[in-house]
Design an enzyme around this catalytic site. Structure first.
Site, PDB file in Angstrom:
ATOM      1  CG  HIS A  66      -1.266   5.456  -0.327  1.00 53.28           C
ATOM      2  ND1 HIS A  66      -1.972   6.130   0.638  1.00 53.28           N
ATOM      3  CD2 HIS A  66      -2.099   4.487  -0.785  1.00 53.28           C
ATOM      4  CE1 HIS A  66      -3.184   5.595   0.764  1.00 53.28           C
ATOM      5  NE2 HIS A  66      -3.274   4.584  -0.088  1.00 53.28           N
ATOM      6  CG  ASN A 117      -0.631   8.327   3.374  1.00 55.37           C
ATOM      7  OD1 ASN A 117      -1.178   7.412   2.768  1.00 55.37           O
ATOM      8  ND2 ASN A 117      -0.040   9.344   2.761  1.00 55.37           N
ATOM      9  NE  ARG A 148      -3.656   2.154   2.696  1.00 56.59           N
ATOM     10  CZ  ARG A 148      -3.546   3.011   3.710  1.00 56.59           C
ATOM     11  NH1 ARG A 148      -2.621   2.828   4.634  1.00 56.59           N
ATOM     12  NH2 ARG A 148      -4.362   4.039   3.804  1.00 56.59           N
ATOM     13  CB  VAL A 164       1.325  11.676  -3.960  1.00 61.50           C
ATOM     14  CG1 VAL A 164       1.440  13.169  -3.646  1.00 61.50           C
ATOM     15  CG2 VAL A 164      -0.017  11.134  -3.478  1.00 61.50           C
ATOM     16  N   PRO A 169      -6.946   7.524  -4.590  1.00 65.47           N
ATOM     17  CG  PRO A 169      -7.310   5.788  -6.084  1.00 65.47           C
ATOM     18  CD  PRO A 169      -6.253   6.388  -5.228  1.00 65.47           C
ATOM     19  CG  HIS A 229      -8.036  -3.791  -1.190  1.00 66.12           C
ATOM     20  ND1 HIS A 229      -9.051  -2.915  -1.526  1.00 66.12           N
ATOM     21  CD2 HIS A 229      -6.952  -3.020  -0.913  1.00 66.12           C
ATOM     22  CE1 HIS A 229      -8.590  -1.680  -1.465  1.00 66.12           C
ATOM     23  NE2 HIS A 229      -7.327  -1.720  -1.100  1.00 66.12           N
ATOM     24  CB  SER A 239       7.240  12.386  -1.961  1.00 71.61           C
ATOM     25  OG  SER A 239       6.190  11.753  -2.666  1.00 71.61           O
ATOM     26  CG  ASP A 262       8.632  11.441  -5.317  1.00 71.08           C
ATOM     27  OD1 ASP A 262       7.792  10.788  -4.642  1.00 71.08           O
ATOM     28  OD2 ASP A 262       8.623  12.690  -5.376  1.00 71.08           O
TER      29      ASP A 262
END
Length: 336
Positions: A70, A98, A66, A74, A168, A198, A80, A78
């Site tokens: 994520h 998060n 996950r 975004v 999402p 999932h 981030s 990278d």
């Protein structure tokens, strides 16, 4: 009339062709074996850290998969998502999407520390996270695939960007999900395939309490698309009092085989026994429903497609060459 086995055979042939072309497109400037000469033990070091972590707590497997997802949605893949907030900036990891639900930061830090000891300032945090996600799928479900590497680490992480047409929502419908993935260069097929993650992990009740206690704003009403006995179980596990994003109460995403990385998730979707709207909605489109049916019927097809889709996702908006940096510690940008 042709037999079902004939159809499965040709589905596998088409899948292999699609997988081959997708990997070729996805790798771009990334390369399998990128650290072969600069840090040949890099992937083994990451795998060892991930194996230790999952042996201690199997929940790290879904957490790391996950986290990679994520991260890539975004600012691209990278790393981030790993950067800590500062007094002047709230970072991605502290977004409501998060925090407190994201797990596995300490696993990445452990792997990175070992890498820095072996190969200083060589292996990016973005690649560590991509390797760790692959290793999690391998350890939890035997899904192996080569990971193209060569990503560089970003220097910007902003909490508000997480939910601005990027990650999402668990309440999204199928059209919103398809659009979200298409913005990242991923197809509806990729979306349904990656949703199979999932099959392990848990969800905070707050992600679906409205669905089981207040559907369409009607107090006491449950989404009629949920199988009734399963809905009753969810209401017992997640009372209305858990409708708070800070509430720690969780429920398994796959109640049948919650610790096995298998295709049971798709069978649960077909049985209307999944907690999230974003999972059940896959049956509301003929196109996505057909993919659910295929994945539920032929686990090997889903496994192969999952590997391909993970490689494709891992190439979203990557930094390479002289872009970004190689962070020495994944939770903070370099200051030199």
């Amino acid at each position: 009339m042709r037999s079902p086995s004939w159809l499965v055979f040709w589905a596998a042939v088409l899948l292999a062709a699609a997988a081959s072309s997708t990997v070729a497109r996805a790798t771009g400037s990334l390369k399998v074996g990128f650290y072969e000469h600069s840090c040949p033990q890099a992937e083994d070091i990451v795998r060892d850290a991930v194996h230790r972590a999952i042996s201690f707590n199997p929940g790290f497997a879904p957490g790391l998969i996950r986290m990679h997802f994520h991260d890539c949605f975004v600012r691209g893949c990278d790393a981030s998502v790993l950067i800590n907030s500062t007094p002047g900036n709230k970072a991605e990891k502290d977004s409501v999407a998060n925090n407190p639900s994201m797990r596995g930061f300490e696993v990445i830090d452990d792997a990175k520390a070992a890498l820095e000891a072996a190969c200083p300032r060589t292996v990016s945090c973005a690649d560590v996270l991509a390797f760790a996600a692959r290793d999690s799928a391998s350890i939890a479900g035997g899904i192996e695939y080569p990971v193209p590497a060569g990503r560089r680490d970003g220097r910007v992480s902003i909490s508000d960007e997480v939910l601005e047409n990027n990650v999402p929502f668990p309440t999204d419908g199928v059209s919103e999900l398809v659009a979200s993935f298409e913005r990242k260069g991923l197809s509806a097929d990729d979306m349904v395939t990656l949703s199979g993650a999932h099959t392990i992990g848990r969800s905070h009740c707050s992600s679906f309490t409205q669905r089981i206690h207040n559907f369409s704003g009607e107090a006491g009403r449950t989404d009629p698309s949920i199988e009734p006995s399963y809905a009753a179980d969810l209401r017992r596990q997640c009372p209305l009092s858990t409708d708070d994003m800070s509430d720690p109460t969780v429920a398994p995403l796959d109640f049948v085989t919650p610790r096995e990385f298998d295709n049971q998730y798709y069978k649960n979707v077909l049985a209307h026994k999944v907690p999230l709207t974003s999972d059940q909605t896959l049956l509301t489109s003929v196109r996505t429903a057909a993919i659910v049916v295929l994945h539920a019927a032929v686990e090997r097809v889903w496994q192969a497609k999952f590997a391909t889709a993970m490689v494709k996702m891992g190439n979203v908006e990557v930094l390479t060459g002289d872009e970004g940096e190689i962070r020495e510690k994944c939770f903070v940008i370099n200051h030199h």
